[in-house]
Design an enzyme around this catalytic site. Structure first.
Site, PDB file in Angstrom:
ATOM      1  CG  ASP A  28      -2.037   1.007   1.129  1.00 43.22           C
ATOM      2  OD1 ASP A  28      -3.199   0.587   1.114  1.00 43.22           O
ATOM      3  OD2 ASP A  28      -1.743   2.228   1.070  1.00 43.22           O
ATOM      4  CB  ILE A  29       1.104   4.084  -2.374  1.00 41.26           C
ATOM      5  CG1 ILE A  29       2.247   4.949  -2.855  1.00 41.26           C
ATOM      6  CG2 ILE A  29      -0.164   4.895  -2.261  1.00 41.26           C
ATOM      7  CD1 ILE A  29       3.439   4.180  -3.343  1.00 41.26           C
ATOM      8  CD  GLU A  87      -7.904   5.852  -1.284  1.00 42.75           C
ATOM      9  OE1 GLU A  87      -7.799   5.789  -0.035  1.00 42.75           O
ATOM     10  OE2 GLU A  87      -6.934   5.950  -2.051  1.00 42.75           O
ATOM     11  CG  HIS A  92      -8.466  -3.353  -2.018  1.00 40.07           C
ATOM     12  ND1 HIS A  92      -9.428  -2.654  -2.700  1.00 40.07           N
ATOM     13  CD2 HIS A  92      -8.174  -2.617  -0.919  1.00 40.07           C
ATOM     14  CE1 HIS A  92      -9.698  -1.533  -2.066  1.00 40.07           C
ATOM     15  NE2 HIS A  92      -8.968  -1.479  -0.966  1.00 40.07           N
ATOM     16  CG  HIS A  94      -6.448  -2.847   3.488  1.00 43.76           C
ATOM     17  ND1 HIS A  94      -5.711  -1.722   3.158  1.00 43.76           N
ATOM     18  CD2 HIS A  94      -7.700  -2.624   3.010  1.00 43.76           C
ATOM     19  CE1 HIS A  94      -6.490  -0.860   2.522  1.00 43.76           C
ATOM     20  NE2 HIS A  94      -7.704  -1.382   2.415  1.00 43.76           N
TER      21      HIS A  94
HETATM   22  P1  AMP Z   1      -9.841   1.402   0.431  1.00 44.64           P
HETATM   23  O1  AMP Z   1     -10.458   1.366  -0.949  1.00 44.64           O
HETATM   24  O2  AMP Z   1     -10.632   2.267   1.381  1.00 44.64           O
HETATM   25  O3  AMP Z   1      -9.612   0.013   0.999  1.00 44.64           O
HETATM   26  O4  AMP Z   1      -8.422   2.103   0.315  1.00 44.64           O
HETATM   27  C1  AMP Z   1      -7.609   1.920  -0.819  1.00 44.64           C
HETATM   28  C2  AMP Z   1      -6.166   1.727  -0.416  1.00 44.64           C
HETATM   29  O5  AMP Z   1      -5.405   1.687  -1.614  1.00 44.64           O
HETATM   30  C3  AMP Z   1      -5.595   2.847   0.458  1.00 44.64           C
HETATM   31  O6  AMP Z   1      -5.008   2.289   1.623  1.00 44.64           O
HETATM   32  C4  AMP Z   1      -4.561   3.509  -0.448  1.00 44.64           C
HETATM   33  O7  AMP Z   1      -3.427   3.975   0.253  1.00 44.64           O
HETATM   34  C5  AMP Z   1      -4.213   2.395  -1.414  1.00 44.64           C
HETATM   35  N1  AMP Z   1      -3.747   2.875  -2.726  1.00 44.64           N
HETATM   36  C6  AMP Z   1      -4.371   3.773  -3.524  1.00 44.64           C
HETATM   37  N2  AMP Z   1      -3.652   3.967  -4.654  1.00 44.64           N
HETATM   38  C7  AMP Z   1      -2.556   3.167  -4.548  1.00 44.64           C
HETATM   39  C8  AMP Z   1      -1.432   2.925  -5.369  1.00 44.64           C
HETATM   40  N3  AMP Z   1      -1.262   3.544  -6.564  1.00 44.64           N
HETATM   41  N4  AMP Z   1      -0.481   2.046  -4.953  1.00 44.64           N
HETATM   42  C9  AMP Z   1      -0.638   1.406  -3.775  1.00 44.64           C
HETATM   43  N5  AMP Z   1      -1.679   1.595  -2.939  1.00 44.64           N
HETATM   44  C10 AMP Z   1      -2.629   2.467  -3.312  1.00 44.64           C
END
Ligand code: AMP
Length: 131
Positions: A28-29, A87, A92, A94
């Site tokens: 995760d970025i 988001e 996905h 975590h």
């Molecule tokens: P959520 O959809 O609420 O589970 O959150 C999406 C997750 O994806 C967040 O923790 C972000 O930090 C992560 N994220 C978003 N864009 C990227 C990316 N380009 N590379 C890695 N992680 C990402």
């Protein structure tokens, strides 16, 4: 196409951990803790519980293998599992190494994580993955 599909396609860089024909794992970025990893299906589905049973089960087995690699690479009590999906509209999981409950507080992300450390962690986790 979601941002995760673009990562899988190689259009956007990532700190890759592992992949097989159906699933992909990368850091995760904006990690909540060092080693915070995302596991995603290559087939785009927004909501994780819209995935079909076999795909969902197989993704969890893939995540288990990645979690074992995280635990081997990063000292921790357990690897926590969370699904948010608020988001990015691409299912996905975590995976976060935990010493204590507060290590998975999504309101406390590591801001601007050091790229060298992220690269090093991805390499360490990746080298422990046994698919
Ligand atoms: P959520 O959809 O609420 O589970 O959150 C999406 C997750 O994806 C967040 O923790 C972000 O930090 C992560 N994220 C978003 N864009 C990227 C990316 N380009 N590379 C890695 N992680 C990402």
């Amino acid at each position: 196409m979601t941002v995760f599909s673009r990562i899988i396609a190689g259009e956007i860089p990532c700190y890759k951990i592992a992949e097989n024909d159906r699933f992909f794992a990368f850091l995760d970025i904006n990690p909540v803790n060092w080693g915070h990893t995302l596991v995603v299906p290559k087939k785009e589905t927004d909501y994780i519980f819209d995935m079909d049973d076999e795909e969902l089960g197989d993704m969890m087995v893939f995540a288990k293998k990645v979690a074992r690699a995280i635990k081997a690479a990063i000292p921790c009590r357990k690897v926590g599992v969370t699904v948010l999906g608020l988001e990015v509209p691409h299912a996905h999981i975590h995976l976060v190494p935990l010493e204590k409950e507060g290590d998975m507080d999504f309101k406390c992300k590591i801001s601007d994580p050091d790229p060298a450390r992220m690269k090093e962690l991805a390499g360490a986790i990746s080298s422990n993955v046994d698919l």
